[in-house]
Design a protein around this motif. Structure first.
Motif, PDB file in Angstrom:
ATOM      1  N   LEU A 285       0.799  -0.965  -0.028  1.00 19.12           N
ATOM      2  CA  LEU A 285       0.028  -0.540   0.121  1.00 19.12           C
ATOM      3  C   LEU A 285       1.060   1.256   0.323  1.00 19.12           C
ATOM      4  O   LEU A 285      -0.239   2.097  -0.161  1.00 19.12           O
ATOM      5  N   GLY A 286       2.162   1.135   0.618  1.00 16.10           N
ATOM      6  CA  GLY A 286       3.142   2.141   0.315  1.00 16.10           C
ATOM      7  C   GLY A 286       3.041   3.168   1.535  1.00 16.10           C
ATOM      8  O   GLY A 286       3.471   3.965   2.171  1.00 16.10           O
ATOM      9  N   ILE A 287       2.707   2.248   2.618  1.00 14.11           N
ATOM     10  CA  ILE A 287       2.909   2.989   3.637  1.00 14.11           C
ATOM     11  C   ILE A 287       4.194   2.612   4.814  1.00 14.11           C
ATOM     12  O   ILE A 287       4.387   3.326   5.431  1.00 14.11           O
ATOM     13  N   LEU A 288       4.607   1.444   3.938  1.00 14.20           N
ATOM     14  CA  LEU A 288       6.040   1.143   4.654  1.00 14.20           C
ATOM     15  C   LEU A 288       6.644   0.991   2.814  1.00 14.20           C
ATOM     16  O   LEU A 288       6.406   0.619   2.364  1.00 14.20           O
ATOM     17  N   TYR A 289       8.205   1.224   3.617  1.00 13.49           N
ATOM     18  CA  TYR A 289       8.590   0.891   2.591  1.00 13.49           C
ATOM     19  C   TYR A 289       9.839  -0.274   3.049  1.00 13.49           C
ATOM     20  O   TYR A 289      10.896   0.349   4.015  1.00 13.49           O
ATOM     21  N   ARG A 290      10.244  -0.747   1.792  1.00 13.12           N
ATOM     22  CA  ARG A 290      10.996  -2.349   2.394  1.00 13.12           C
ATOM     23  C   ARG A 290      12.907  -2.210   1.644  1.00 13.12           C
ATOM     24  O   ARG A 290      12.809  -1.859   0.294  1.00 13.12           O
ATOM     25  N   SER A 291      13.603  -2.152   1.907  1.00 14.37           N
ATOM     26  CA  SER A 291      14.666  -1.432   1.452  1.00 14.37           C
ATOM     27  C   SER A 291      15.370  -3.020   0.697  1.00 14.37           C
ATOM     28  O   SER A 291      14.977  -4.179   1.237  1.00 14.37           O
ATOM     29  N   LYS A 292      15.589  -2.889  -0.836  1.00 14.49           N
ATOM     30  CA  LYS A 292      15.801  -3.902  -1.558  1.00 14.49           C
ATOM     31  C   LYS A 292      17.459  -4.542  -1.424  1.00 14.49           C
ATOM     32  O   LYS A 292      17.374  -5.311  -0.818  1.00 14.49           O
ATOM     33  N   ASP A 293      18.383  -3.928  -1.057  1.00 11.63           N
ATOM     34  CA  ASP A 293      19.463  -3.466  -0.318  1.00 11.63           C
ATOM     35  C   ASP A 293      19.162  -4.131   1.516  1.00 11.63           C
ATOM     36  O   ASP A 293      19.837  -5.035   1.293  1.00 11.63           O
ATOM     37  N   THR A 294      18.791  -4.314   1.999  1.00 11.09           N
ATOM     38  CA  THR A 294      19.106  -4.653   3.858  1.00 11.09           C
ATOM     39  C   THR A 294      17.610  -4.784   4.396  1.00 11.09           C
ATOM     40  O   THR A 294      17.961  -5.723   5.438  1.00 11.09           O
ATOM     41  N   GLY A 295      16.860  -4.947   3.414  1.00 12.09           N
ATOM     42  CA  GLY A 295      15.081  -5.775   4.124  1.00 12.09           C
ATOM     43  C   GLY A 295      15.244  -4.980   5.280  1.00 12.09           C
ATOM     44  O   GLY A 295      13.867  -4.769   6.133  1.00 12.09           O
ATOM     45  N   GLU A 296      14.881  -3.744   5.638  1.00 15.17           N
ATOM     46  CA  GLU A 296      14.431  -3.234   6.772  1.00 15.17           C
ATOM     47  C   GLU A 296      13.651  -1.776   5.843  1.00 15.17           C
ATOM     48  O   GLU A 296      13.845  -1.720   4.927  1.00 15.17           O
ATOM     49  N   TYR A 297      13.176  -1.696   7.172  1.00  9.18           N
ATOM     50  CA  TYR A 297      11.386  -1.054   7.086  1.00  9.18           C
ATOM     51  C   TYR A 297      11.349   0.078   7.193  1.00  9.18           C
ATOM     52  O   TYR A 297      12.245   0.504   9.212  1.00  9.18           O
ATOM     53  N   ILE A 298      10.949   1.192   6.245  1.00 14.25           N
ATOM     54  CA  ILE A 298      10.924   2.501   6.849  1.00 14.25           C
ATOM     55  C   ILE A 298       9.288   3.157   6.589  1.00 14.25           C
ATOM     56  O   ILE A 298       8.934   1.829   5.993  1.00 14.25           O
ATOM     57  N   LEU A 299       8.426   4.358   7.559  1.00 14.04           N
ATOM     58  CA  LEU A 299       8.059   4.768   6.484  1.00 14.04           C
ATOM     59  C   LEU A 299       7.703   4.974   5.336  1.00 14.04           C
ATOM     60  O   LEU A 299       8.489   5.625   5.029  1.00 14.04           O
ATOM     61  N   GLY A 300       6.878   4.345   4.442  1.00 15.75           N
ATOM     62  CA  GLY A 300       7.037   5.146   3.011  1.00 15.75           C
ATOM     63  C   GLY A 300       5.588   6.027   2.784  1.00 15.75           C
ATOM     64  O   GLY A 300       5.496   7.067   2.932  1.00 15.75           O
ATOM     65  N   SER A 301       5.839   6.693   1.503  1.00 17.35           N
ATOM     66  CA  SER A 301       5.729   7.659   0.930  1.00 17.35           C
ATOM     67  C   SER A 301       3.525   8.452   1.466  1.00 17.35           C
ATOM     68  O   SER A 301       3.352   9.553   0.953  1.00 17.35           O
ATOM     69  N   LYS A 302       3.162   7.491   1.198  1.00 19.68           N
ATOM     70  CA  LYS A 302       1.608   7.531   1.561  1.00 19.68           C
ATOM     71  C   LYS A 302       1.574   7.692   3.062  1.00 19.68           C
ATOM     72  O   LYS A 302       0.326   8.189   2.911  1.00 19.68           O
ATOM     73  N   ILE A 303       2.345   7.376   4.131  1.00 22.11           N
ATOM     74  CA  ILE A 303       2.097   8.054   5.049  1.00 22.11           C
ATOM     75  C   ILE A 303       2.441   9.065   5.012  1.00 22.11           C
ATOM     76  O   ILE A 303       1.823  10.044   6.071  1.00 22.11           O
ATOM     77  N   ILE A 304       3.491   9.467   4.475  1.00 19.65           N
ATOM     78  CA  ILE A 304       3.877  11.248   3.898  1.00 19.65           C
ATOM     79  C   ILE A 304       2.654  11.548   3.698  1.00 19.65           C
ATOM     80  O   ILE A 304       2.717  13.181   3.924  1.00 19.65           O
ATOM     81  N   GLU A 305       2.547  11.180   2.596  1.00 18.34           N
ATOM     82  CA  GLU A 305       0.838  11.981   1.742  1.00 18.34           C
ATOM     83  C   GLU A 305       0.012  11.974   2.884  1.00 18.34           C
ATOM     84  O   GLU A 305       0.085  12.774   2.637  1.00 18.34           O
ATOM     85  N   TYR A 306       0.256  11.356   3.921  1.00 17.34           N
ATOM     86  CA  TYR A 306      -1.566  11.655   4.800  1.00 17.34           C
ATOM     87  C   TYR A 306      -0.736  12.286   5.723  1.00 17.34           C
ATOM     88  O   TYR A 306      -1.686  13.304   5.790  1.00 17.34           O
ATOM     89  N   GLY A 307       0.153  12.421   5.742  1.00 16.96           N
ATOM     90  CA  GLY A 307       0.394  13.395   6.730  1.00 16.96           C
ATOM     91  C   GLY A 307       0.738  14.861   6.136  1.00 16.96           C
ATOM     92  O   GLY A 307       0.141  15.483   7.021  1.00 16.96           O
ATOM     93  N   MET A 308       0.980  14.937   5.383  1.00 15.52           N
ATOM     94  CA  MET A 308       1.078  16.353   4.916  1.00 15.52           C
ATOM     95  C   MET A 308      -0.247  17.016   5.165  1.00 15.52           C
ATOM     96  O   MET A 308       0.048  17.905   5.062  1.00 15.52           O
ATOM     97  N   ALA A 309      -1.365  15.896   4.058  1.00 17.52           N
ATOM     98  CA  ALA A 309      -1.886  16.711   3.673  1.00 17.52           C
ATOM     99  C   ALA A 309      -3.330  16.919   5.451  1.00 17.52           C
ATOM    100  O   ALA A 309      -3.561  17.915   5.206  1.00 17.52           O
ATOM    101  N   ALA A 310      -2.712  16.011   6.695  1.00 17.49           N
ATOM    102  CA  ALA A 310      -3.791  16.419   7.511  1.00 17.49           C
ATOM    103  C   ALA A 310      -2.663  17.207   8.031  1.00 17.49           C
ATOM    104  O   ALA A 310      -3.768  18.315   8.289  1.00 17.49           O
ATOM    105  N   VAL A 311      -1.617  18.002   7.901  1.00 13.57           N
ATOM    106  CA  VAL A 311      -1.597  19.669   8.735  1.00 13.57           C
ATOM    107  C   VAL A 311      -1.642  20.345   7.609  1.00 13.57           C
ATOM    108  O   VAL A 311      -0.992  21.580   7.299  1.00 13.57           O
TER     109      VAL A 311
END
Length: 257
Positions: A56-82
């Motif tokens: 859904l784009g809410i999280l992003y998983r690095s192809k290199d390390t397999g680590e998870y961070i917040l994705g572009s969709k959650i940033i989009e929601y955050g910007m819309a909220a404020v």
């Protein structure tokens, strides 16, 4: 349509939001095992949640390390909220100008309940590691963190400050409180290598006609290229352009006094 009963909730949604909250609060990329240790959710169920959020784009998983961070969709929601989308549109030309003038990465950060988060970056040299990216939550010791400490309403940032202060020495807390007053007076903040060795930053606030902080603009680059005080040529330029940007939102320099 039948009214929803007060107190009725969807447990799986609560669990999913709990996972996102934990990832956000860590402020760094997390491996699957890290998330499992923090959530105590079974591997099979956790995989389903993470896989769904990633698709859904809410999280992003690095192809290199397999680590998870917040994705572009959650940033989009955050910007819309404020309601920051218009802010970013209006300041983007300035960000590119600052990038060209400083020959360094420029980022714009806004406030979230977890602290300031990067929502826009101008980086012509993608091979240069600034220790942060879009979605990174910045510490109070960063130049941007100092700006938010200085210009955000104390009630809004009280929990964040308390949590951040727990992670640093009492001497550093005292120094930050003293520096906060200077940042308020000068309208500019400096931080030497807060995230990555040899990489430092300088930041200024974007304020509106109500004297409210809309966000911070930060220049990040090699330590030798980043000023450490307001007397530097680049500092003079940033203070000036910062006033111009805030003026776009109705703020005048006299109002800071």
């Amino acid at each position: 349509m039948e009214a929803v009963k007060k107190g009725t909730t969807i447990q799986s949604l609560q669990i999913g939001m709990g996972i996102l909250d934990i990832i956000a609060k860590q402020g760094r990329p997390l491996k699957f095992t890290d998330i499992q240790d923090l959530t105590q959710i079974t591997k099979s169920n956790l995989y389903k949640y993470l896989n769904t959020f990633t698709q859904l784009g809410i999280l992003y998983r690095s192809k290199d390390t397999g680590e998870y961070i917040l994705g572009s969709k959650i940033i989009e929601y955050g910007m819309a909220a404020v309601d920051q989308e218009n802010v970013i549109d209006r300041i983007s030309p300035y960000l590119y100008e600052i990038n060209e003038k400083s020959s360094s990465t420029v980022v714009f950060s806004i406030w979230t309940h977890n602290g300031p988060i990067i929502v826009k970056d101008i980086n012509t040299n993608r091979g240069f590691n600034i220790g942060a990216q879009i979605g990174t939550i910045l510490p109070i010791t960063s130049a941007s963190g100092k700006v938010f400490m200085a210009f955000m309403d104390e009630q809004i940032i009280s929990d964040w400050k308390a949590n951040e202060f727990k992670q640093i020495s009492s001497e550093m807390v005292t120094h930050l409180e003293e520096e906060r007053i200077i940042v308020q007076e000068k309208g500019i903040a400096f931080a030497k290598e807060p995230l990555v060795s040899s990489v430092s930053s300088v930041s200024f606030p974007v304020l509106n006609y109500q004297k409210k902080l809309l966000g911070s603009v930060t220049v990040v680059g090699f330590t030798e290229k980043i000023p450490t005080n307001e007397n530097h040529e680049l500092s003079h330029y940033l203070i000036q352009v910062g006033s111009e940007i805030s003026a776009c939102f109705g703020f005048t320099a006299e109002e800071r006094e």
